[in-house]
Write a protein that holds these residues in place. Structure first.
Motif, PDB file in Angstrom:
ATOM      1  N   PHE A 180      -6.553   0.124  10.178  1.00  0.00           N
ATOM      2  CA  PHE A 180      -5.444   1.731  10.293  1.00  0.00           C
ATOM      3  C   PHE A 180      -3.914   1.513   9.721  1.00  0.00           C
ATOM      4  CE2 PHE A 180      -8.313   0.801  14.429  1.00  0.00           C
ATOM      5  CZ  PHE A 180      -8.465   2.026  14.839  1.00  0.00           C
ATOM      6  N   GLU A 181      -3.336   0.018   9.442  1.00  0.00           N
ATOM      7  CA  GLU A 181      -2.201  -0.231   8.830  1.00  0.00           C
ATOM      8  C   GLU A 181      -3.282   0.524   7.023  1.00  0.00           C
ATOM      9  OE1 GLU A 181      -2.148  -4.545   8.306  1.00  0.00           O
ATOM     10  OE2 GLU A 181      -1.680  -4.433  10.023  1.00  0.00           O
ATOM     11  N   ARG A 182      -4.055   0.964   7.004  1.00  0.00           N
ATOM     12  CA  ARG A 182      -4.068   1.305   5.660  1.00  0.00           C
ATOM     13  C   ARG A 182      -3.240   2.346   5.752  1.00  0.00           C
ATOM     14  NH1 ARG A 182      -5.018  -0.281  -0.416  1.00  0.00           N
ATOM     15  NH2 ARG A 182      -6.376   0.932  -0.930  1.00  0.00           N
TER      16      ARG A 182
ATOM     17  N   TRP B 159       0.787  -0.853  -0.114  1.00  0.00           N
ATOM     18  CA  TRP B 159       0.005   0.371   0.240  1.00  0.00           C
ATOM     19  C   TRP B 159       0.697   1.220  -0.345  1.00  0.00           C
ATOM     20  CZ3 TRP B 159      -2.908  -2.198   4.578  1.00  0.00           C
ATOM     21  CH2 TRP B 159      -3.913  -3.301   3.802  1.00  0.00           C
ATOM     22  N   VAL B 160       1.798   0.824   0.460  1.00  0.00           N
ATOM     23  CA  VAL B 160       3.002   2.154   0.450  1.00  0.00           C
ATOM     24  C   VAL B 160       3.146   2.833  -0.801  1.00  0.00           C
ATOM     25  CG1 VAL B 160       5.006   3.197   1.319  1.00  0.00           C
ATOM     26  CG2 VAL B 160       3.594   1.499   2.757  1.00  0.00           C
TER      27      VAL B 160
ATOM     28  N   VAL C  71      -0.843   4.278   3.520  1.00  0.00           N
ATOM     29  CA  VAL C  71      -1.371   5.679   2.802  1.00  0.00           C
ATOM     30  C   VAL C  71      -0.877   6.883   3.176  1.00  0.00           C
ATOM     31  CG1 VAL C  71      -3.352   6.728   1.823  1.00  0.00           C
ATOM     32  CG2 VAL C  71      -4.128   4.145   1.387  1.00  0.00           C
ATOM     33  N   LEU C  72      -1.068   7.249   4.049  1.00  0.00           N
ATOM     34  CA  LEU C  72      -0.469   8.644   4.280  1.00  0.00           C
ATOM     35  C   LEU C  72       1.547   8.670   4.419  1.00  0.00           C
ATOM     36  CD1 LEU C  72      -2.940   9.669   7.944  1.00  0.00           C
ATOM     37  CD2 LEU C  72      -2.502  10.290   5.915  1.00  0.00           C
ATOM     38  N   LEU C  73       1.766   7.179   5.018  1.00  0.00           N
ATOM     39  CA  LEU C  73       3.760   7.693   4.328  1.00  0.00           C
ATOM     40  C   LEU C  73       3.751   7.063   2.834  1.00  0.00           C
ATOM     41  CD1 LEU C  73       6.376   6.752   5.448  1.00  0.00           C
ATOM     42  CD2 LEU C  73       5.835   4.379   5.636  1.00  0.00           C
ATOM     43  N   GLY C  74       3.168   6.476   2.123  1.00  0.00           N
ATOM     44  CA  GLY C  74       3.324   6.701   0.554  1.00  0.00           C
ATOM     45  C   GLY C  74       2.981   7.984   0.074  1.00  0.00           C
ATOM     46  N   GLY C  75       1.796   8.363   0.182  1.00  0.00           N
ATOM     47  CA  GLY C  75       1.699   9.471  -0.156  1.00  0.00           C
ATOM     48  C   GLY C  75       2.456  10.976   0.072  1.00  0.00           C
ATOM     49  N   ILE C  76       2.438  10.678   1.026  1.00  0.00           N
ATOM     50  CA  ILE C  76       3.618  11.742   1.755  1.00  0.00           C
ATOM     51  C   ILE C  76       4.967  11.423   1.096  1.00  0.00           C
ATOM     52  CG2 ILE C  76       5.082  13.099   3.755  1.00  0.00           C
ATOM     53  CD1 ILE C  76       2.101  12.224   5.404  1.00  0.00           C
ATOM     54  N   LEU C  77       5.647  10.410   1.494  1.00  0.00           N
ATOM     55  CA  LEU C  77       6.823  10.766   0.936  1.00  0.00           C
ATOM     56  C   LEU C  77       7.059  10.708  -0.568  1.00  0.00           C
ATOM     57  CD1 LEU C  77       8.084   6.337   2.057  1.00  0.00           C
ATOM     58  CD2 LEU C  77       9.392   9.229   2.393  1.00  0.00           C
TER      59      LEU C  77
END
Length: 331
Positions: free
Chosen positions: A297-299, A203-204, A303-309
């Motif tokens: 919560f994992e999702r 997902w990341v 998603v936040l980690l991948g999107g922010i990166l």
């Protein structure tokens, strides 16, 4: 891609039917991951009106890339380098022909997703044994496309072909920006995944591939779509799960059906609605199958980690290129 309609939904059901049958016969939930490949084949087929030969070639390419990534999962550094370069070059080349973006995405996404999912279910000592099983059952992800052609006939899909040729005479800057952004972002994403043993690491990477673009504005917009979608879908799913708990609803088979249908959300328009539906389905299926809320919560975190990166790296790369471009013009 045309708007979602009943015929499209019917075709999606046909495409994932073989995978559903395999799941019922084996009672192994991992085979549901193949529905993403089935839906990806259908999305590309529907958009580009491909021949049977090209459908098979896309399927072979996905399986081939998946196989390489699957085995590289025990070698993190090579895994990171290969996935980073693969995503960067695939999405980057679409800058020379925007028609390629869908094709690139629906080769990379199922490849990454299935490689991560299958490797998470496999111990390193059993990687070869499990790979034989994976390949043995893999045709179930392709058979559905032949069923679609059998039911509908080839004629309804015989439309004007879309040009997929690369025009290298175009400005190279967008390619360099998106290639560098995706490569660096996925390298960092892989670092976090392996360093902290993040579950659902696919997902990341999926978020990075979806968010990264050749300009900051589009990247921000795509990130906000995913943020809204993941929070809205997860919250609605969480509320429905609480209601199900209150009424003591325990229907695992419903969870499997929802999991089976989740990839069909790829066909929903607009994107934010599709992503919201996907997150909702994942939350519901997670609860109904194993009474777990953790997937939602994992999702959200992935998603936040991948999107922010994706956003941060795109901003950095974009302004570095802009700086050197201005410096070159001035000099």
């Amino acid at each position: 891609m045309s708007n979602f309609n009943f015929r499209t939904f019917f075709n999606i059901l046909i495409s994932i039917l073989p995978t559903g049958i395999v799941f019922i016969l084996t009672e192994n939930v991992i085979w549901l991951e193949y529905t993403l490949i089935s839906c990806s084949l259908y999305v590309v087929f529907h958009k580009y009106h491909w021949s049977v030969t090209k459908i098979i070639l896309q399927w072979i390419l996905i399986l081939s890339l998946f196989s390489v990534i699957y085995f590289l999962s025990i070698l993190p550094i090579y895994f990171a380098l290969f996935t980073s370069f693969l995503a960067a070059i695939s999405i980057g080349l679409s800058e020379f022909n925007q028609n390629l973006r869908t094709l690139s995405s629906f080769i990379i996404i199922p490849t990454f997703y299935c490689a991560f999912s299958f490797s998470e279910y496999t111990h390193s000592s059993q990687i070869l044994t499990e790979f034989y099983k994976i390949i043995l059952f893999s045709p179930c992800s392709l058979i559905g496309m032949f069923l679609i052609l059998t039911v509908n006939g080839v004629i309804p899909f015989q439309k004007k072909r879309i040009d997929l040729s690369l025009d290298f005479s175009k400005n190279k800057e967008p390619f360099l920006i998106i290639f560098t952004s995706i490569f660096v972002a996925i390298m960092l994403g892989n670092y976090f995944i392996f360093k902290y043993n993040l579950p659902g690491g696919q997902w990341v990477l999926w978020s990075i591939v979806s968010v990264a673009n050749n300009n900051v504005t589009d990247t921000k917009a795509k990130l906000m779509h995913r943020v809204h979608g993941v929070f809205l879908g997860s919250v609605i799913g969480f509320i429905l799960c609480l209601i199900a708990m209150y009424f003591v609803v325990n229907i695992p088979i419903l969870g499997y059906v929802i999991a089976l249908l989740t990839p069909a959300t790829l066909l929903i328009k607009p994107y934010v609605l599709a992503f919201t539906s996907r997150c909702l389905f994942i939350t519901l299926s997670g609860y109904l199958i194993d009474h777990s809320f953790f997937k939602s919560f994992e999702r959200i975190s992935d998603v936040l980690l991948g999107g922010i990166l994706g956003l941060i790296i795109t901003i950095i790369v974009y302004y570095i290129y802009s700086f050197f471009k201005k410096k070159t013009i001035i000099s």
